[in-house]
Design a protein around this motif. Structure first.
Motif, PDB file in Angstrom:
ATOM      1  N   PHE A 245      34.812   3.118  25.625  1.00  0.00           N
ATOM      2  CA  PHE A 245      34.905   4.536  25.967  1.00  0.00           C
ATOM      3  C   PHE A 245      36.169   5.149  25.389  1.00  0.00           C
ATOM      4  O   PHE A 245      36.181   6.301  24.965  1.00  0.00           O
ATOM      5  CB  PHE A 245      34.892   4.725  27.492  1.00  0.00           C
ATOM      6  CG  PHE A 245      33.535   4.536  28.103  1.00  0.00           C
ATOM      7  CD1 PHE A 245      32.442   4.246  27.303  1.00  0.00           C
ATOM      8  CD2 PHE A 245      33.344   4.642  29.465  1.00  0.00           C
ATOM      9  CE1 PHE A 245      31.184   4.070  27.847  1.00  0.00           C
ATOM     10  CE2 PHE A 245      32.093   4.470  30.018  1.00  0.00           C
ATOM     11  CZ  PHE A 245      31.005   4.179  29.215  1.00  0.00           C
ATOM     12  N   ASP A 246      37.220   4.343  25.405  1.00  0.00           N
ATOM     13  CA  ASP A 246      38.478   4.822  24.863  1.00  0.00           C
ATOM     14  C   ASP A 246      38.304   5.214  23.396  1.00  0.00           C
ATOM     15  O   ASP A 246      38.734   6.274  22.965  1.00  0.00           O
ATOM     16  CB  ASP A 246      39.541   3.736  25.009  1.00  0.00           C
ATOM     17  CG  ASP A 246      40.932   4.294  24.782  1.00  0.00           C
ATOM     18  OD1 ASP A 246      41.246   5.318  25.408  1.00  0.00           O
ATOM     19  OD2 ASP A 246      41.668   3.721  23.980  1.00  0.00           O
ATOM     20  N   ALA A 247      37.636   4.303  22.657  1.00  0.00           N
ATOM     21  CA  ALA A 247      37.452   4.564  21.232  1.00  0.00           C
ATOM     22  C   ALA A 247      36.438   5.675  21.003  1.00  0.00           C
ATOM     23  O   ALA A 247      36.585   6.486  20.088  1.00  0.00           O
ATOM     24  CB  ALA A 247      37.005   3.282  20.526  1.00  0.00           C
ATOM     25  N   LEU A 248      35.395   5.718  21.849  1.00  0.00           N
ATOM     26  CA  LEU A 248      34.316   6.680  21.620  1.00  0.00           C
ATOM     27  C   LEU A 248      34.680   8.089  22.075  1.00  0.00           C
ATOM     28  O   LEU A 248      34.399   9.058  21.394  1.00  0.00           O
ATOM     29  CB  LEU A 248      33.059   6.229  22.368  1.00  0.00           C
ATOM     30  CG  LEU A 248      32.120   5.288  21.624  1.00  0.00           C
ATOM     31  CD1 LEU A 248      30.889   5.016  22.479  1.00  0.00           C
ATOM     32  CD2 LEU A 248      31.703   5.866  20.288  1.00  0.00           C
TER      33      LEU A 248
ATOM     34  N   VAL B 293      37.724   8.989  24.540  1.00  0.00           N
ATOM     35  CA  VAL B 293      39.085   9.389  24.883  1.00  0.00           C
ATOM     36  C   VAL B 293      39.905   9.695  23.639  1.00  0.00           C
ATOM     37  O   VAL B 293      40.498  10.768  23.506  1.00  0.00           O
ATOM     38  CB  VAL B 293      39.761   8.304  25.744  1.00  0.00           C
ATOM     39  CG1 VAL B 293      41.169   8.736  26.090  1.00  0.00           C
ATOM     40  CG2 VAL B 293      38.949   8.059  26.994  1.00  0.00           C
ATOM     41  N   LYS B 294      39.886   8.752  22.699  1.00  0.00           N
ATOM     42  CA  LYS B 294      40.706   8.946  21.498  1.00  0.00           C
ATOM     43  C   LYS B 294      40.252  10.153  20.700  1.00  0.00           C
ATOM     44  O   LYS B 294      41.075  10.993  20.330  1.00  0.00           O
ATOM     45  CB  LYS B 294      40.700   7.674  20.645  1.00  0.00           C
ATOM     46  CG  LYS B 294      41.529   6.548  21.266  1.00  0.00           C
ATOM     47  CD  LYS B 294      42.353   5.822  20.207  1.00  0.00           C
ATOM     48  CE  LYS B 294      43.278   4.802  20.859  1.00  0.00           C
ATOM     49  NZ  LYS B 294      42.606   3.512  21.132  1.00  0.00           N
ATOM     50  N   PRO B 295      38.927  10.265  20.417  1.00  0.00           N
ATOM     51  CA  PRO B 295      38.501  11.483  19.694  1.00  0.00           C
ATOM     52  C   PRO B 295      38.857  12.761  20.456  1.00  0.00           C
ATOM     53  O   PRO B 295      39.279  13.750  19.845  1.00  0.00           O
ATOM     54  CB  PRO B 295      36.988  11.314  19.583  1.00  0.00           C
ATOM     55  CG  PRO B 295      36.768   9.859  19.684  1.00  0.00           C
ATOM     56  CD  PRO B 295      37.827   9.329  20.589  1.00  0.00           C
ATOM     57  N   ALA B 296      38.695  12.734  21.786  1.00  0.00           N
ATOM     58  CA  ALA B 296      39.015  13.942  22.555  1.00  0.00           C
ATOM     59  C   ALA B 296      40.486  14.290  22.407  1.00  0.00           C
ATOM     60  O   ALA B 296      40.856  15.446  22.200  1.00  0.00           O
ATOM     61  CB  ALA B 296      38.659  13.737  24.028  1.00  0.00           C
ATOM     62  N   PHE B 297      41.316  13.248  22.499  1.00  0.00           N
ATOM     63  CA  PHE B 297      42.751  13.512  22.318  1.00  0.00           C
ATOM     64  C   PHE B 297      43.038  14.009  20.909  1.00  0.00           C
ATOM     65  O   PHE B 297      43.856  14.907  20.709  1.00  0.00           O
ATOM     66  CB  PHE B 297      43.560  12.235  22.583  1.00  0.00           C
ATOM     67  CG  PHE B 297      44.014  12.124  24.003  1.00  0.00           C
ATOM     68  CD1 PHE B 297      45.052  12.904  24.487  1.00  0.00           C
ATOM     69  CD2 PHE B 297      43.391  11.249  24.870  1.00  0.00           C
ATOM     70  CE1 PHE B 297      45.462  12.822  25.794  1.00  0.00           C
ATOM     71  CE2 PHE B 297      43.799  11.152  26.194  1.00  0.00           C
ATOM     72  CZ  PHE B 297      44.833  11.935  26.654  1.00  0.00           C
ATOM     73  N   ALA B 298      42.343  13.392  19.926  1.00  0.00           N
ATOM     74  CA  ALA B 298      42.578  13.796  18.545  1.00  0.00           C
ATOM     75  C   ALA B 298      42.183  15.258  18.349  1.00  0.00           C
ATOM     76  O   ALA B 298      42.911  16.035  17.743  1.00  0.00           O
ATOM     77  CB  ALA B 298      41.785  12.898  17.594  1.00  0.00           C
ATOM     78  N   ILE B 299      41.025  15.619  18.914  1.00  0.00           N
ATOM     79  CA  ILE B 299      40.583  17.010  18.780  1.00  0.00           C
ATOM     80  C   ILE B 299      41.576  17.926  19.492  1.00  0.00           C
ATOM     81  O   ILE B 299      41.993  18.959  18.956  1.00  0.00           O
ATOM     82  CB  ILE B 299      39.168  17.170  19.374  1.00  0.00           C
ATOM     83  CG1 ILE B 299      38.152  16.439  18.505  1.00  0.00           C
ATOM     84  CG2 ILE B 299      38.812  18.647  19.461  1.00  0.00           C
ATOM     85  CD1 ILE B 299      36.780  16.338  19.121  1.00  0.00           C
ATOM     86  N   GLY B 300      41.955  17.520  20.696  1.00  0.00           N
ATOM     87  CA  GLY B 300      42.900  18.335  21.457  1.00  0.00           C
ATOM     88  C   GLY B 300      44.206  18.510  20.714  1.00  0.00           C
ATOM     89  O   GLY B 300      44.737  19.608  20.587  1.00  0.00           O
ATOM     90  N   ARG B 301      44.699  17.380  20.177  1.00  0.00           N
ATOM     91  CA  ARG B 301      45.963  17.460  19.449  1.00  0.00           C
ATOM     92  C   ARG B 301      45.810  18.335  18.213  1.00  0.00           C
ATOM     93  O   ARG B 301      46.694  19.106  17.862  1.00  0.00           O
ATOM     94  CB  ARG B 301      46.404  16.041  19.045  1.00  0.00           C
ATOM     95  CG  ARG B 301      47.885  15.806  19.211  1.00  0.00           C
ATOM     96  CD  ARG B 301      48.203  14.354  18.885  1.00  0.00           C
ATOM     97  NE  ARG B 301      47.686  13.448  19.886  1.00  0.00           N
ATOM     98  CZ  ARG B 301      48.313  13.174  21.035  1.00  0.00           C
ATOM     99  NH1 ARG B 301      49.460  13.740  21.306  1.00  0.00           N
ATOM    100  NH2 ARG B 301      47.788  12.341  21.902  1.00  0.00           N
ATOM    101  N   GLY B 302      44.632  18.210  17.580  1.00  0.00           N
ATOM    102  CA  GLY B 302      44.375  19.016  16.396  1.00  0.00           C
ATOM    103  C   GLY B 302      44.415  20.494  16.730  1.00  0.00           C
ATOM    104  O   GLY B 302      45.085  21.281  16.076  1.00  0.00           O
ATOM    105  N   PHE B 303      43.695  20.859  17.795  1.00  0.00           N
ATOM    106  CA  PHE B 303      43.681  22.273  18.184  1.00  0.00           C
ATOM    107  C   PHE B 303      45.078  22.750  18.555  1.00  0.00           C
ATOM    108  O   PHE B 303      45.477  23.867  18.269  1.00  0.00           O
ATOM    109  CB  PHE B 303      42.742  22.481  19.368  1.00  0.00           C
ATOM    110  CG  PHE B 303      41.314  22.638  18.949  1.00  0.00           C
ATOM    111  CD1 PHE B 303      40.965  23.582  17.997  1.00  0.00           C
ATOM    112  CD2 PHE B 303      40.323  21.844  19.497  1.00  0.00           C
ATOM    113  CE1 PHE B 303      39.653  23.730  17.607  1.00  0.00           C
ATOM    114  CE2 PHE B 303      39.012  21.986  19.102  1.00  0.00           C
ATOM    115  CZ  PHE B 303      38.671  22.924  18.153  1.00  0.00           C
ATOM    116  N   TRP B 304      45.805  21.828  19.198  1.00  0.00           N
ATOM    117  CA  TRP B 304      47.141  22.211  19.665  1.00  0.00           C
ATOM    118  C   TRP B 304      48.101  22.401  18.494  1.00  0.00           C
ATOM    119  O   TRP B 304      48.684  23.460  18.292  1.00  0.00           O
ATOM    120  CB  TRP B 304      47.633  21.134  20.641  1.00  0.00           C
ATOM    121  CG  TRP B 304      49.067  21.254  21.027  1.00  0.00           C
ATOM    122  CD1 TRP B 304      49.755  22.408  21.268  1.00  0.00           C
ATOM    123  CD2 TRP B 304      49.992  20.192  21.210  1.00  0.00           C
ATOM    124  NE1 TRP B 304      51.051  22.130  21.597  1.00  0.00           N
ATOM    125  CE2 TRP B 304      51.221  20.791  21.570  1.00  0.00           C
ATOM    126  CE3 TRP B 304      49.907  18.801  21.122  1.00  0.00           C
ATOM    127  CZ2 TRP B 304      52.354  20.019  21.826  1.00  0.00           C
ATOM    128  CZ3 TRP B 304      51.025  18.044  21.383  1.00  0.00           C
ATOM    129  CH2 TRP B 304      52.238  18.654  21.734  1.00  0.00           C
TER     130      TRP B 304
END
Lengths: 655, 490
Positions: A580-583, A585-596
């Motif tokens: 789940f982390d790879a599927l 959590v990490k993408p969500a954080f990456a997207i979030g960080r990207g938007f941020w």
């Protein structure tokens, strides 16, 4: 009839009062704090005990001949076609849940008086517990889906608050957030299910939906451009909600982490009541699920898979609470596959017995942890059964019930589930039966692994801890005795009502089973080997545990070495968290960080506020540069201005 | 035509009174024998006090002759509600300036009795300007005003910055006058007259086929007037003169001449050249946009508060020109309301600047205001009110000034202009709010500014801030009189 109002709203009143007490500033005054704590504890516990007594009275009147009824509290929403009330629906299913919830909750409230004795935030804790109880009661008494959703979200909130009760512990916060977010996934499904039901039936009232369900059994609805069987769609969406709340495979990851909360919380919310909300909800919706074979098959497969998955993981864990948590997860799987073969009664039966013995196990574990100076790792326990004999005995009773040993409660409920699965005579039924049998073996194994590692062998804790080992006070033992009584006798006493020959009379109309789903009926006529196999598996599981951990203590490490890859896989919980982390959590954080970083900081801030400000400063500086102070520059500027104006005028107008 | 017909002097009574008073005060000053320091001080005080009385009497006379449209001196001079409105503002502004100046001049040892005389003469020039109804009387009034201001700018004649600013102003002003005169002669050449009413009639008769020479003449006249209102790109003198001139002079510059020049601008464009509105509108729009932008952006970089106020006034002129660009009654009304409010805001701000004193020295940096909220809470509050008002924050008066102008621009569908106006007022809000931030949130580095406030300053601050804060309660008198004044132009 107004008893039901008292049952539901007394815990709310308790939560409010204790909540107010939480704001009393005691400063350094120990005596005053003690007084406030005591008030909070006894107000909430007192209300809960009253609520419990009333619940038992309601159960007695409804379960044995009373007519189901609905008490309207007030009108909630009236908007177009949407018309719903706050109303308390009481039938046998609700009554069973009432006694389970209020009894376990009352016991946990009382137990907490002792367990949380030294905590600085006692009133807050008691307030949360009562708030949880109120929401849970709201959930089980709901007469419409929206009210059920309110209770559903309410228990989720209380669960979040209680897992993160020790909010200065980072791991507790993380666990609380995880529980909340994973449950969001399920809740989203539940909400969609409610929407779909409203679209189909034009109402969210349960009785009205059930009345229409038979007539709608062939209706279809369009989802993403394709046409599907409407009731299947609704049921699957609702089941997603149930999976989240009841920690079924895929959405189970929050439950073991939820053990970060105080142990009474684990007992009440994450073993006995809230996690069974999914089981209750699906049983409540039986008039819908009965019309969708596909949905039932999905429920069966998910339930059976969860049962075996959690049982395997439970065999490898070392944290005493996590072992019991995985056990809970596994037992919930049993309940679901019982539902999947239309043995709703068996599922609720197991829900009831499980509530008693699992709460007993958790509170017993709490007692152990209390005795071991807050140690939870079984590798640092052992050899304490003589110091805490009462807890030891109670843990035995709980484990016997869990492993399904005659005549303890679990024996009756687990057997009827497995027999029903066998009697379903379907592919998924067979799948569930054999996995259930395997899980039963593992259940017995990890239960005794727990008992032996915790209580027997050489003491592995340091001397300071060992010198401190002590039996818990009476205030903690008494609730355990009540639960132990339930764990010992609940199955034997109520077998006939729940699943035996009084069942039809007992359940009344609260659960619908169609003629073509006779699994529970047939369960009483299965071959003898089916009846005895679970018992045999349980006994051999216990025997294996004794062999490996008592008689030949070197064996476990040998086995682990032998099957290292499999052990690693199981020990790491089938790598669900990593997956789940790879599927997600990490993408969500990456997207979030990207938007941020890119979207907000670089683009919006960069070209927006900051960019404009910088450009303004720049312009200001340049505008200042024009101002040289030389007279002839100024004169030139004026001349250019006139020339510019004349020229512009010539081109623009005089042309 | 009978030879010795005496023209009707009643409409010009206030101006005649001022002229006589100025000459009398000059004589009085001279005969006070201002050779000893004591005599000099006495002469200065006497002329200032008498000057103030003169202003008040002139104001009363203005009210006395107001009400009707009166034309006299062979059509050279007009007294109408528009002129009255402008004269009242001019006299109020001049009175305030004169009131606040004396103490400052004494502190700087620059007190001389000519100051009051020059202020009165300049005021006389301005009143002539707003009453002019002929290109020649216009020029006469303008020059009387300008010459007085040149001298005032260089009033501290032993101060380099003051003399430099006076000289700069004089040279550039002379150039602007040359533009104006050249433009006037072109207009005369193509219309055959200098009388406003006749010019208007001639232009109307041409039925939208205007000779190029006339248009060029108009552009030159506009350039000359743009210099007087310090519109971009004829604004370059403003920051230097504002900074260099003695502060009381700056405070005078910032208010009364602006009112007079804008009123004159309005009358010239709407009166004789009203028929050509379509032709000159574009140029005024351009001037307005440039002024608003430069006023907003350049002010941000300023540290000297007088310089900052110079750019601020350039920006304000931009907004006022927006009302002119609309070229209708509503626009003119907007400008007049704006000017009235502008007078009180600016007088208030300059009252604060005049009070900025540390030890025996005047300070002019905006950072000298740090900690003002603690040492002078009243002054800080008043200055904050003025700054908020200038930035156009409701419900202060400055907001309504901008509101009426923007409304007029939007109704005339000058959307670009209105949008730029709003944007630049956002930018300018930055430097206005910065002052507030410095006063309230920054710690004073050096000693506090001098306490207590002089009585005159405190009184002016009280009056101005009361007007600004309470305007929204009773806006009707100003709005109706401005409307009536604007109506008399059409």
């Amino acid at each position: 009839m107004s008893a039901i109002k008292a049952i539901v709203f007394l815990p709310l009143l308790g939560a409010m009062l204790a909540g107010l007490l939480a704001f009393v500033d005691c400063g350094e005054d120990k005596h005053k704090k003690h007084k406030i704590d005591t008030y909070a504890q006894w107000i909430t516990s007192g209300f809960l005990l009253v609520s419990m007594v009333l619940s038992w009275m309601t159960f007695a009147s409804i379960g044995f001949g009373g007519e189901p009824y609905t008490v309207k509290v007030l009108t909630w929403i009236q908007s177009g076609g949407l018309d719903l009330n706050w109303a308390l629906k009481v039938d046998t299913l609700t009554a069973v849940m009432l006694i389970v919830v209020t009894t376990v909750s009352a016991m946990v409230h009382v137990y907490s008086i002792g367990y949380m004795h030294h905590d600085p935030d006692v009133p807050r804790f008691q307030s949360y517990l009562s708030l949880f109880t109120f929401c849970m009661l709201m959930l089980v008494t709901a007469d419409n889906l929206v009210q059920m959703f309110f209770g559903w979200e309410g228990v989720g909130l209380a669960s979040y608050l209680l897992i993160g009760f020790w909010y200065n512990k980072p791991s507790a916060n993380a666990a609380a957030i995880k529980a909340f977010i994973v449950n969001r996934v399920g809740d989203f499904g539940f909400a969609l299910g409610i929407f779909a039901a409203f679209v189909m039936f034009d109402t969210v009232n349960l009785d009205q939906i059930f009345a229409q369900a038979g007539g709608m059994k062939d209706a279809t609805m369009v989802v993403f451009g394709a046409e599907y069987h409407a009731i299947t769609v609704i049921c699957l969406l609702l089941f997603v909600g149930a999976m989240g709340k009841s920690a079924q495979l895929g959405l189970h990851t929050w439950l073991p982490d939820a053990m970060e909360g105080p142990t009474p919380v684990s007992a009440l919310i994450h073993a006995a009541t809230m996690v069974t909300a999914g089981v209750f909800m699906v049983s409540r919706m039986s008039p819908l699920f009965e019309y969708s074979d596909l949905a039932l098959q999905v429920v069966t497969v998910v339930g059976a898979s969860t049962a075996i998955f959690a049982a395997t993981v439970g065999c490898t864990q070392f944290d005493i609470k996590r072992v019991i948590a995985y056990s809970t997860c596994s037992q919930l799987g049993y309940m679901f596959f019982a539902i999947g073969v239309s043995a709703y009664q068996a599922a609720i039966f197991h829900l009831m017995t499980h509530a008693f013995f699992k709460a007993l196990l958790f509170l017993g574990a709490g007692s152990v942890i209390h005795a071991m100076s807050d140690e939870q790792d079984m590798r640092r326990m052992g050899g304490i059964y003589k110091q805490i004999p009462v807890t030891y005995t109670l843990m035995w009773i709980g484990s016997l019930a869990l492993a399904g040993v005659f005549p303890f409660a679990g024996y009756f409920s687990k057997d009827i589930i497995l027999e029903s699965a066998y009697a379903a005579h379907s592919t998924v039924g067979g799948y569930a039966f054999w996995l259930g049998i395997a899980a039963a073996f593992l259940t017995a194994f990890y239960s005794w692994r727990l008992i032996i590692m915790t209580f027997h062998g050489q003491p592995r804790a340091d001397e300071k801890v060992m010198a401190h080992v002590h039996e818990s006070p009476m205030i903690m033992i008494a609730p355990l005795l009540v639960l132990a009584t339930g764990a010992a006798f609940a199955g034997w006493v109520s077998y006939d009502w729940f699943v035996g020959h009084d069942a039809a009379h007992f359940w009344g109309n609260s659960i619908l089973v169609l003629e073509n789903h006779p699994a529970l009926e047939n369960a009483h006529h299965v071959p003898a080997w089916v009846k005895y196999l679970p018992l045999v598996m349980g006994a051999s599981g216990i025997a294996l545990a004794y062999l490996m951990y008592m008689f030949v203590p070197s064996l476990p490490s040998l086995v682990v070495a032998l099957i290292r890859p499999i052990h690693q896989f199981v020990y790491n919980k089938w790598y669900f968290d990593e997956l789940f982390d790879a599927l997600f959590v990490k993408p969500a954080f990456a997207i979030g960080r990207g938007f941020w970083k890119v979207g907000d900081q670089a683009i919006i801030d960069g070209y927006g506020p900051n960019g404009v400000a910088a450009a303004t400063q720049d312009t200001a500086r340049k505008a200042g540069v024009l101002q040289t102070g030389y007279l002839y520059h100024y004169a030139l500027a004026m001349l250019l201005g006139v020339v510019g104006m004349v020229t512009w005028y010539m081109f623009a107008y005089a042309g | 035509m009978p030879m010795a017909e005496v023209p009707n002097i009643v409409p010009a009574l206030p101006e005649i009174f001022l002229a006589l008073a100025a000459m009398t005060l000059l004589m009085l000053g001279v005969f006070q024998k201002p050779v000893t320091p004591d005599g000099e001080l006495r002469a200065a005080r006497t002329t200032t006090n008498l000057g103030l009385i003169t202003m008040v009497l002139a104001l009363l006379l203005v009210f006395t002759v107001s009400g009707n449209v009166l034309v006299t001196f062979e059509g050279m001079f007009i007294s109408d509600p528009f002129a009255t409105f402008a004269k009242v503002l001019i006299l109020i502004a001049s009175t305030f300036s004169l009131m606040m100046a004396q103490r400052w001049l004494e502190q700087q040892h620059a007190h001389r009795f000519e100051f009051a005389v020059l202020v009165i003469l300049a005021t006389l020039g301005m009143m002539m300007m707003v009453s002019a109804s002929n290109l020649l009387s216009l020029y006469m009034g303008l020059e009387l005003q300008s010459l007085s201001l040149y001298v005032l700018a260089a009033f501290q004649r032993d101060d380099v910055r003051s003399t430099e600013s006076g000289l700069k102003y004089f040279v550039l002003g002379a150039m602007a006058s040359a533009f104006l005169l050249y433009g006037s002669s072109l207009v005369y050449g193509f219309t055959g007259t200098t009388d406003f009413a006749t010019i208007a009639a001639t232009i109307k008769a041409q039925d939208h086929h205007f000779p190029t020479g006339l248009a060029v003449g108009l552009v030159f006249v506009m350039a000359g007037l743009a210099f007087k209102v310090s519109a971009v790109p004829f604004h370059m003198w403003t920051p230097d003169v504002y900074e260099g001139a003695p502060t009381p002079v700056t405070s005078f510059f910032a208010v009364a001449p602006k009112v007079a020049a804008l009123a004159l601008f309005l009358r010239v464009m709407m009166g004789p050249f009203g028929e050509m509105a379509h032709q000159w509108q574009g140029i005024v729009v351009l001037l307005s946009i440039l002024s608003m932008s430069i006023g907003a952006f350049a002010a941000i970089a300023q540290v000297n508060i007088k310089r900052m106020m110079a750019y601020s006034s350039i920006g304000h002129v931009g907004y006022a020109l927006m009302g002119l660009a609309v070229a209708n009654e509503q626009g003119v009304t907007g400008v007049l309301i704006y000017l009235a409010i502008y007078v009180f805001m600016n007088v208030g701000v300059f009252a604060c600047i005049l009070a900025m004193r540390r030890g025996d020295r005047m300070v002019e940096s905006i950072y000298d205001l740090a900690g003002l909220a603690k040492s002078h809470p009243g002054m800080a509050a008043a200055l904050a009110v003025f700054m908020f008002s200038m930035a156009g924050i409701p419900p202060l008066a400055g907001f309504f000034g901008k509101l009426y102008i923007f409304l007029a621009a939007i109704e005339a569908q000058l959307y670009t202009l209105a949008i730029i106006g709003v944007l630049t007022s956002v930018v300018s809000a930055y430097y206005y709010l910065r002052i507030i931030k410095i006063m309230y949130f920054d710690e004073a580095e050096a000693d506090h500014l001098e306490t207590p406030l002089p009585n005159v300053i405190a009184a002016v601050l009280g009056v101005c801030s009361a007007v600004i804060v309470l305007f929204f309660l009773v806006p009707a008198p100003l709005i109706t009189t401005a409307g009536a004044a604007a109506a008399s132009l059409f």
